[in-house]
Enzyme design. Sequence first.
Site, short mmCIF file in Angstrom:
data_model
loop_
_atom_site.label_atom_id
_atom_site.label_comp_id
_atom_site.label_asym_id
_atom_site.label_seq_id
_atom_site.Cartn_x
_atom_site.Cartn_y
_atom_site.Cartn_z
N ASP A 388 0.84 -1.20 0.00
CA ASP A 388 0.00 0.00 0.00
C ASP A 388 0.87 1.25 0.00
O ASP A 388 2.06 1.21 0.36
CB ASP A 388 -0.91 -0.01 1.23
CG ASP A 388 -2.17 0.80 1.02
OD1 ASP A 388 -2.22 1.62 0.08
OD2 ASP A 388 -3.12 0.63 1.82
N GLU A 391 3.42 5.08 -3.57
CA GLU A 391 3.95 6.23 -4.33
C GLU A 391 4.94 7.12 -3.55
O GLU A 391 5.75 7.76 -4.22
CB GLU A 391 2.79 7.08 -4.90
CG GLU A 391 1.85 7.69 -3.94
CD GLU A 391 0.79 6.71 -3.45
OE1 GLU A 391 0.21 7.01 -2.41
OE2 GLU A 391 0.57 5.65 -4.04
N ASP A 461 -7.54 4.91 -3.72
CA ASP A 461 -8.66 5.09 -2.79
C ASP A 461 -9.72 5.99 -3.43
O ASP A 461 -9.92 7.15 -3.03
CB ASP A 461 -8.16 5.69 -1.49
CG ASP A 461 -7.17 4.78 -0.79
OD1 ASP A 461 -7.15 3.58 -1.08
OD2 ASP A 461 -6.38 5.28 0.04
#
Length: 790
Positions: A388, A391, A461
């Site tokens: 998760d 980035e 998300d």
Amino acid sequence: MKRKSVIVALLGTILVIPVSAQNYQKTAQGIKTRLQSMDVEVQFYSPSIVRVLKAPEGFVYRKESLSVVKKPQDTRFTTTQQGDVVAMKSDKLEVDVNLKTGRVSYLDLKGNPLLTEKDYGTQFTPTVDVQKNTYTARQAFLLDKDEPIYGLGQQQNNRLNQRGQQNVLKNGNTRVCIPFFQSIKGYGIFWDNYASTLFTDNLQETSFESLADCSDYYFMYGGSGDGVVAQMRDLTGQVPMLPLWTYGYWQSKERYKTQDELVGIVEKYRNLKVPLDGIVQDWQYWGRDSVWNAMSFDKKTYPDPKAMVEKIHNLKAHLMIVSWPGFGPLTTQYKEFEQKKMLIDFDTWPPNSGTKPYDPYNPEARDIYWSYLNKGVFSYGTDAWWLDSSEPDHINVKEKDFDQPTYLGTYRSVVNAFPLEHVKGVYEHQRATTSDKRVCILTRSAFAGQQRYGANTWSGDIGASWETLQKQIPAALNFSLSGNPYWNADIGGFFLWNYQGSNALKNNAYRELYLRWIQFGAFTPMMRSHGTDAPREIFNFGKHGDRDFDAIEKYINLRYSLLPYLYSTAWGVSNRSETIMRALFMDFANDKKVYDMTGEYMFGRSILVAPVTEPMYVSKQDGKGVEDYSQVKSKTVYLPKGAEWFDFWTGEKLTGGQEVSKAAPIDIMPLYMKAGSILPWGPKVQYAQEKKWDNLEIRVYPGADGEFTLYEDETDNYNYEKGAYSTITFKWNDQSKTLSINDRKGKFKGMMTSRKFNIVMVGKANGCGDVPGKAGKTVAYNGKSLNVKF
């Protein structure tokens, strides 16, 4: 000799420089020259791939690509000069270099122009990155006025054609930024740079602009969408096979809070006899935020992780577990990384916790990361990784954060490559640890080359809305067109802000959206339900016999029936650089109507998917949604020309090049099969490997010749890389109405030596849909070729 003056935009200043006839040096791969106060090198990496390097004259730099793994191959080419232009020709491509203006142009071997740089289109503006003298590099091209281009990674802009925009390419939650595009003309451009990049396309030019020591890009000519993807994979890495079970259904939520809850979800699916292969453990299995990402299980809520994993395996399911790039200040990892100066000093998720990301650009840091992950998690037998925030999340952003040093330079200079290096570390270390379990990684971000690391990127998300669902289709297609074939989205959307109440599942409007989203999810490379604000497990939508429950179960079962088709398509991805989610122009390049079509796509080469992306049966009233299913609504679908089509559900045959109206009750998403398709149909199962494929139904859609290769292997190890797999090729001759089943090629441990195929000829009398065909010819097959005539 006459001398001329030319105007050159260089180093941020307009200079008038006298020039004379220029010389060049031929190299093993191309040419080198000095022009416009630049050192220029043009290299053939293959007959179809060209690298162009430009830097300010005499500027010393070192460039080792993080994305490109291909080494220049020996390429035969000729070099001729006419006036100021040097022409280099391989057996695939012509490259012209103007020694006066610096323009590099690309043509096919018939002399048709493909792409050209702009005259004086390379610019360097001096800048300082912390204490390093460097440049902002800008490269401009000229495209045809009405030339569609695709790619740039995953952009949530609801556009397939990426012309006519200015876009800052910087990875973030819901946005994957890859400085690459491909054209309908059959070429691609990869700007090999890891800093935040400004992409501009307007009437005057198309350009990339980034912090850089040099202008470094690759031109690749593939002749088609598939050809360009193949060149991009050749350049940046091929795709490994994922385990068979990963193509089944995944259940997740934010978050399961105890060991018993996690295992209990799998047990409920087994009791309900609803198929399931993957269960996902989200954050905080380690405990409080101060020990964020400790890579160990909290003893109160997960007292026996070994037994937990074993129980999941005994239930014939697999466990994916989350890991983050940041570490809480009380973790052992944080202290070790801090002591070794391997933290990047800015705030990452969760807020106000003191969590900092590690430096994945540092190979020693990647070693340390894996050592903890292996000992604290993988050693228990877990099956897959959810990386998760890859980035990563950047909280309380300050410009000085980008000044932070990494192993490869400032964070500013390499920011977009964070997910590439992070995923690389986990993939390579698991491969070094064992070859018995294929690496499977779910990650929130990506960069060019990440496809070589067993990574499946999800769209972040996102909020639940019809508009967001619509955007996922072109986002997925452009991501795939950028060379990364594995993509998925949170089925139902992550956040449910648009749906009122303590439980959005009581909102009829959301339930309609969820049902349509799970239909779409069944036709993506990973079918995974996940989100916050409301649970998404099937039993929260009712029970067997209830409309919504049955509609969800229908598409989960459909997914499992398609596993032989999907797994074989995945082999095409790994073996032939193919693509799973296919923009329509890839298969129908002669039909201009599909060039910017955002609402339909091909799933593999046979199935046309047209998701329902607007509400039909529920209106938003009183914040809850009022249902009206009394009348079946329809969706308009365009069938591309150049093929005939079969309605998947009814078997009705239709002509391409027209719009059709398809009835779409809540459990029907429009699906069409291309004539000439051969579709292997798997058995009804509760998990991917419950039954052997010893009695497959083979559906033939007549009207054109067709071919399909069924691929099988040991399902979850890397023995296929050593040749341990088999293929069976089916060929349909439409004129003679004969299906040829060729000799089986290859072998592997546990391979069936004999089996049955039930051949079904699909038509209006035998539409099949999501149930087995009613009539057919059953043949015994022992690996030797045979013909079945209809």
